[in-house]
Design an enzyme around this catalytic site. Structure first.
Site, PDB file in Angstrom:
ATOM      1  N   ASP A  50       3.755  -1.672   6.264  1.00  0.00           N
ATOM      2  CA  ASP A  50       5.107  -1.951   5.779  1.00  0.00           C
ATOM      3  C   ASP A  50       5.673  -0.770   4.998  1.00  0.00           C
ATOM      4  O   ASP A  50       6.855  -0.768   4.622  1.00  0.00           O
ATOM      5  CB  ASP A  50       5.148  -3.231   4.948  1.00  0.00           C
ATOM      6  CG  ASP A  50       4.236  -3.182   3.729  1.00  0.00           C
ATOM      7  OD1 ASP A  50       3.532  -2.176   3.534  1.00  0.00           O
ATOM      8  OD2 ASP A  50       4.223  -4.181   2.966  1.00  0.00           O
ATOM      9  N   SER A  51       4.854   0.262   4.799  1.00  0.00           N
ATOM     10  CA  SER A  51       5.344   1.521   4.230  1.00  0.00           C
ATOM     11  C   SER A  51       6.403   2.157   5.118  1.00  0.00           C
ATOM     12  O   SER A  51       7.085   3.099   4.700  1.00  0.00           O
ATOM     13  CB  SER A  51       4.182   2.500   4.023  1.00  0.00           C
ATOM     14  OG  SER A  51       3.406   2.635   5.203  1.00  0.00           O
ATOM     15  N   ASP A  89       0.954  -4.986   9.291  1.00  0.00           N
ATOM     16  CA  ASP A  89       1.182  -5.611   7.989  1.00  0.00           C
ATOM     17  C   ASP A  89       2.087  -6.821   8.104  1.00  0.00           C
ATOM     18  O   ASP A  89       3.101  -6.787   8.814  1.00  0.00           O
ATOM     19  CB  ASP A  89       1.857  -4.615   7.042  1.00  0.00           C
ATOM     20  CG  ASP A  89       0.867  -3.853   6.186  1.00  0.00           C
ATOM     21  OD1 ASP A  89      -0.280  -4.303   6.040  1.00  0.00           O
ATOM     22  OD2 ASP A  89       1.253  -2.794   5.653  1.00  0.00           O
ATOM     23  N   LYS A 119      -2.607  -7.559   8.472  1.00  0.00           N
ATOM     24  CA  LYS A 119      -3.060  -7.242   7.117  1.00  0.00           C
ATOM     25  C   LYS A 119      -2.129  -7.906   6.131  1.00  0.00           C
ATOM     26  O   LYS A 119      -0.916  -7.951   6.342  1.00  0.00           O
ATOM     27  CB  LYS A 119      -3.089  -5.738   6.870  1.00  0.00           C
ATOM     28  CG  LYS A 119      -3.604  -5.367   5.453  1.00  0.00           C
ATOM     29  CD  LYS A 119      -3.813  -3.877   5.282  1.00  0.00           C
ATOM     30  CE  LYS A 119      -2.534  -3.109   5.083  1.00  0.00           C
ATOM     31  NZ  LYS A 119      -1.856  -3.451   3.779  1.00  0.00           N
ATOM     32  N   GLU A 121      -1.609  -8.547   1.632  1.00  0.00           N
ATOM     33  CA  GLU A 121      -1.994  -8.113   0.293  1.00  0.00           C
ATOM     34  C   GLU A 121      -2.337  -9.309  -0.584  1.00  0.00           C
ATOM     35  O   GLU A 121      -1.791 -10.391  -0.412  1.00  0.00           O
ATOM     36  CB  GLU A 121      -0.866  -7.313  -0.348  1.00  0.00           C
ATOM     37  CG  GLU A 121      -0.545  -6.019   0.372  1.00  0.00           C
ATOM     38  CD  GLU A 121       0.562  -5.229  -0.316  1.00  0.00           C
ATOM     39  OE1 GLU A 121       0.964  -5.606  -1.440  1.00  0.00           O
ATOM     40  OE2 GLU A 121       1.034  -4.231   0.276  1.00  0.00           O
ATOM     41  N   GLU A 188      -6.974   0.114  -2.670  1.00  0.00           N
ATOM     42  CA  GLU A 188      -5.991   1.178  -2.929  1.00  0.00           C
ATOM     43  C   GLU A 188      -5.878   1.526  -4.400  1.00  0.00           C
ATOM     44  O   GLU A 188      -5.733   0.637  -5.255  1.00  0.00           O
ATOM     45  CB  GLU A 188      -4.610   0.778  -2.399  1.00  0.00           C
ATOM     46  CG  GLU A 188      -3.559   1.856  -2.645  1.00  0.00           C
ATOM     47  CD  GLU A 188      -2.232   1.591  -1.960  1.00  0.00           C
ATOM     48  OE1 GLU A 188      -1.307   2.413  -2.134  1.00  0.00           O
ATOM     49  OE2 GLU A 188      -2.118   0.579  -1.248  1.00  0.00           O
TER      50      GLU A 188
END
Length: 270
Positions: A50-51, A89, A119, A121, A188
């Site tokens: 999602d970056s 993501d 993925k 978070e 991270e």
């Protein structure tokens, strides 16, 4: 090269899980089909992060990424790759509300992109969601430590795990997501000692980004790795200075156009 790649079996989440304490996992974050083609035979995992909200669309954080963005770029990366496991993501707001919402979003990503995993978070709070998804056939890569989608709660992008309380909390996060069924965990921007403790404790592989060389694998954003940005986090190592080379190439092109050197006769149809 393409004929050799066509005979390769694409890696799966169980293949990555089996790499615990084995050959290090090579992962890069990528957003386009052409870049996926170039990186595929070097990488075990290609992450559609999602970056992309920051790298591709110019936003200040990952929060504006949408499910539609992730699907479009996920499709491109799957089309451009043959060997690597493609992980996409889940963007902010697409899975936190409930396990049912998470399943709808994750199943849509898998169905529309052909990716092999998603993925998400979060640590202990997301463990029930990870268990729910994995029991229903959706492989999950977890993400603990600095979680960019929680930047407003964390107060920025600082290193995590410095205090004893936070150190223990992140370690517990990693244990929870591993026990819930995650096939790997991204760690991270955490203290090296914390990354080592997580790697030594949980059963699934750890993939570090600003963590430790002892993690079971490493990931960087490909644009950071190639030197496309002037400023990078401490954990980024530039393996090229592509921004400078692009600037030089663009300058040469512009001068050729202005001096009427390009196009030459061999670039024209006679």
């Amino acid at each position: 090269m393409m004929s050799k790649l066509s005979n390769l079996k694409r890696l799966t989440a169980p293949d990555v899980f089996a790499r615990k304490n084995a050959q290090p996992i090579v992962m890069l974050t990528v957003y386009t089909a052409r870049m996926a083609q170039l990186l595929d035979h070097h990488c075990d995992v290609l992450l559609v992060g999602d970056s992309l909200a920051q790298v591709v669309y110019g936003y200040d954080s990952t929060l504006p990424a949408t499910l539609e963005m992730m699907i479009a770029h996920g499709q491109a990366v799957v089309r451009g790759s043959k060997k690597a496991l493609v992980v996409v993501d889940l963007p902010f707001g697409s899975y936190e509300e409930s396990i049912e919402q998470a399943f709808r979003s994750a199943s849509m990503l898998i169905d529309k992109t052909g990716a092999g995993a998603i993925k998400l978070e979060g640590g202990q709070a997301m463990a029930p969601t990870i268990e729910f998804l994995t029991k229903r056939g959706i492989p999950v890569m977890a993400h603990v430590g600095l979680t960019p989608q929680a930047v407003n709660v964390l107060g920025g992008y600082s290193v995590r795990g410095r205090g004893n309380s936070e150190f223990s909390s992140i370690l517990d996060d990693a244990k929870a997501v591993s026990e819930a069924g995650a096939f790997s965990v991204v760690t991270e921007a955490i203290l090296e000692s914390l990354a080592d403790s997580i790697t030594d404790t949980i059963v699934c592989p750890t993939i570090g980004i600003g963590a430790s060389a002892r993690c079971d694998g490493q990931v960087l954003v490909v644009d950071d790795m190639l030197g496309m940005f002037e400023k990078n986090a401490k954990f980024v190592r530039r393996f090229d200075n592509l921004a400078h080379r692009i600037d030089q190439a663009a300058d040469a092109y512009a001068r050729s156009v202005r001096e009427r050197i390009f196009p030459a006769s061999n670039n024209c149809y006679n």
